[in-house]
Design a protein around this motif. Structure first.
Motif, PDB file in Angstrom:
ATOM      1  N   ARG A   1      -2.760   7.622   2.992  1.00  0.00           N
ATOM      2  CA  ARG A   1      -2.918   6.702   1.866  1.00  0.00           C
ATOM      3  C   ARG A   1      -3.585   7.465   0.733  1.00  0.00           C
ATOM      4  O   ARG A   1      -4.488   8.269   0.957  1.00  0.00           O
ATOM      5  CB  ARG A   1      -3.790   5.524   2.285  1.00  0.00           C
ATOM      6  CG  ARG A   1      -3.987   4.528   1.172  1.00  0.00           C
ATOM      7  CD  ARG A   1      -4.782   3.335   1.639  1.00  0.00           C
ATOM      8  NE  ARG A   1      -4.931   2.404   0.538  1.00  0.00           N
ATOM      9  CZ  ARG A   1      -5.953   1.602   0.392  1.00  0.00           C
ATOM     10  NH1 ARG A   1      -6.909   1.589   1.296  1.00  0.00           N
ATOM     11  NH2 ARG A   1      -6.025   0.786  -0.628  1.00  0.00           N
ATOM     12  N   GLU A   2      -3.132   7.182  -0.486  1.00  0.00           N
ATOM     13  CA  GLU A   2      -3.709   7.849  -1.642  1.00  0.00           C
ATOM     14  C   GLU A   2      -3.911   6.838  -2.752  1.00  0.00           C
ATOM     15  O   GLU A   2      -3.032   6.034  -3.038  1.00  0.00           O
ATOM     16  CB  GLU A   2      -2.780   8.977  -2.108  1.00  0.00           C
ATOM     17  CG  GLU A   2      -3.338   9.769  -3.266  1.00  0.00           C
ATOM     18  CD  GLU A   2      -2.478  10.964  -3.617  1.00  0.00           C
ATOM     19  OE1 GLU A   2      -2.488  11.945  -2.868  1.00  0.00           O
ATOM     20  OE2 GLU A   2      -1.788  10.887  -4.650  1.00  0.00           O
ATOM     21  N   ILE A   3      -5.097   6.866  -3.345  1.00  0.00           N
ATOM     22  CA  ILE A   3      -5.402   6.046  -4.512  1.00  0.00           C
ATOM     23  C   ILE A   3      -5.711   7.010  -5.646  1.00  0.00           C
ATOM     24  O   ILE A   3      -6.695   7.751  -5.588  1.00  0.00           O
ATOM     25  CB  ILE A   3      -6.591   5.106  -4.254  1.00  0.00           C
ATOM     26  CG1 ILE A   3      -6.321   4.201  -3.053  1.00  0.00           C
ATOM     27  CG2 ILE A   3      -6.906   4.285  -5.510  1.00  0.00           C
ATOM     28  CD1 ILE A   3      -7.538   3.413  -2.584  1.00  0.00           C
TER      29      ILE A   3
ATOM     30  N   GLU B   1       6.205   3.144   0.910  1.00  0.00           N
ATOM     31  CA  GLU B   1       5.432   2.091   1.573  1.00  0.00           C
ATOM     32  C   GLU B   1       5.276   2.449   3.054  1.00  0.00           C
ATOM     33  O   GLU B   1       6.078   3.205   3.611  1.00  0.00           O
ATOM     34  CB  GLU B   1       6.124   0.740   1.412  1.00  0.00           C
ATOM     35  CG  GLU B   1       6.220   0.283  -0.037  1.00  0.00           C
ATOM     36  CD  GLU B   1       4.874   0.201  -0.736  1.00  0.00           C
ATOM     37  OE1 GLU B   1       3.929  -0.373  -0.158  1.00  0.00           O
ATOM     38  OE2 GLU B   1       4.755   0.719  -1.857  1.00  0.00           O
ATOM     39  N   GLU B   2       4.287   1.869   3.691  1.00  0.00           N
ATOM     40  CA  GLU B   2       3.937   2.220   5.069  1.00  0.00           C
ATOM     41  C   GLU B   2       5.123   2.137   6.034  1.00  0.00           C
ATOM     42  O   GLU B   2       5.339   3.030   6.852  1.00  0.00           O
ATOM     43  CB  GLU B   2       2.800   1.325   5.559  1.00  0.00           C
ATOM     44  CG  GLU B   2       2.280   1.706   6.924  1.00  0.00           C
ATOM     45  CD  GLU B   2       1.061   0.895   7.331  1.00  0.00           C
ATOM     46  OE1 GLU B   2       0.410   1.294   8.304  1.00  0.00           O
ATOM     47  OE2 GLU B   2       0.770  -0.136   6.676  1.00  0.00           O
TER      48      GLU B   2
ATOM     49  N   MET C   1       0.842  -1.171   0.000  1.00  0.00           N
ATOM     50  CA  MET C   1       0.000   0.000   0.000  1.00  0.00           C
ATOM     51  C   MET C   1       0.891   1.239   0.000  1.00  0.00           C
ATOM     52  O   MET C   1       1.795   1.376   0.799  1.00  0.00           O
ATOM     53  CB  MET C   1      -0.891  -0.032   1.246  1.00  0.00           C
ATOM     54  CG  MET C   1      -1.852   1.090   1.332  1.00  0.00           C
ATOM     55  SD  MET C   1      -2.904   1.046   2.810  1.00  0.00           S
ATOM     56  CE  MET C   1      -3.320  -0.660   3.008  1.00  0.00           C
ATOM     57  N   SER C   2       0.623   2.158  -0.904  1.00  0.00           N
ATOM     58  CA  SER C   2       1.443   3.350  -1.070  1.00  0.00           C
ATOM     59  C   SER C   2       0.901   4.512  -0.241  1.00  0.00           C
ATOM     60  O   SER C   2      -0.312   4.712  -0.167  1.00  0.00           O
ATOM     61  CB  SER C   2       1.468   3.737  -2.553  1.00  0.00           C
ATOM     62  OG  SER C   2       2.353   4.779  -2.767  1.00  0.00           O
ATOM     63  N   TYR C   3       1.827   5.260   0.366  1.00  0.00           N
ATOM     64  CA  TYR C   3       1.465   6.433   1.154  1.00  0.00           C
ATOM     65  C   TYR C   3       2.131   7.662   0.568  1.00  0.00           C
ATOM     66  O   TYR C   3       3.293   7.627   0.165  1.00  0.00           O
ATOM     67  CB  TYR C   3       1.904   6.268   2.616  1.00  0.00           C
ATOM     68  CG  TYR C   3       0.964   5.402   3.400  1.00  0.00           C
ATOM     69  CD1 TYR C   3      -0.011   5.947   4.220  1.00  0.00           C
ATOM     70  CD2 TYR C   3       1.032   4.014   3.299  1.00  0.00           C
ATOM     71  CE1 TYR C   3      -0.886   5.144   4.929  1.00  0.00           C
ATOM     72  CE2 TYR C   3       0.164   3.202   4.003  1.00  0.00           C
ATOM     73  CZ  TYR C   3      -0.792   3.772   4.818  1.00  0.00           C
ATOM     74  OH  TYR C   3      -1.659   2.971   5.504  1.00  0.00           O
TER      75      TYR C   3
END
Length: 188
Positions: free
Chosen positions: A79-81, A147-148, A1-3
């Motif tokens: 977090r960004e999508i 990453e987190e 999951m990308s931050y």
């Protein structure tokens, strides 16, 4: 999951800041106008949950972005999508129409002229955005994606870069929050 790890600051002396950034020898640069429309959720209050849903148009390019709640008290890390949409003004309008049909409502528009530069700072790829935001003025954003588990180290490096550039008074509120606050006080 990308931050997205981001620090934002008001700009006092734009020429001095640009000179300091140029001394870091940016890898590339671009200038563009960005038009953002933020939407409220039909079943939950994004103001309370610290989330955002944004449609962005840059020329013919369009995107839809979800921003999750900020995860710390000192930066705008979240977090960004970010999803690319088909290009064109018509597609932008059609996606906005879809969101309206689903119960989302436009909250505000944010317009800015953004100069983007990319540098490496202590091995970290950093995107610098020099922004002139309609109704708000000049700001600079320092941003990286990670990453987190790497968020604390990335935030520390961005804080060191900010100190190197002489930036002070970090602003955690989004442009949307700043704009709504300004308008809420009746300022034009």
């Amino acid at each position: 999951m990308s931050y997205e790890v981001e620090l934002k600051f008001p700009v006092i002396d734009a020429a001095d800041l640009e000179s300091k950034i140029e001394a870091l020898e940016p890898e590339r640069t671009m200038v563009r106008e960005e038009f953002d429309v933020y939407f409220s959720h039909p079943a939950r209050d994004f103001n309370q949950t610290d989330e955002a849903l944004r449609m962005r148009r840059v020329g013919q390019r369009c995107s839809l972005t979800y921003k999750g709640p900020k995860i710390d008290t000192t930066s705008k890390t979240r977090r960004e999508i970010d999803l690319s949409l088909p290009p064109g003004l018509r597609m932008f309008d059609e996606w906005a129409e879809l969101l309206l049909a689903l119960g989302f409502r436009p909250v505000a528009e944010v317009k800015k002229l953004r100069r983007k530069l990319w540098i490496k700072w202590q091995g970290l790829p950093v995107e610098i955005s020099l922004d002139h935001v309609d109704e708000l003025g000049r700001y600079v954003e320092l941003e990286t994606l990670t990453e987190e588990e790497c968020v604390p180290a990335a935030r520390a490096k961005l804080e060191e870069l900010a100190a190197h550039l002489g930036l002070k008074n970090s602003e955690r509120r989004s442009y949307l929050e700043l704009l709504l606050e300004k308008r809420g006080r009746g300022e034009e």
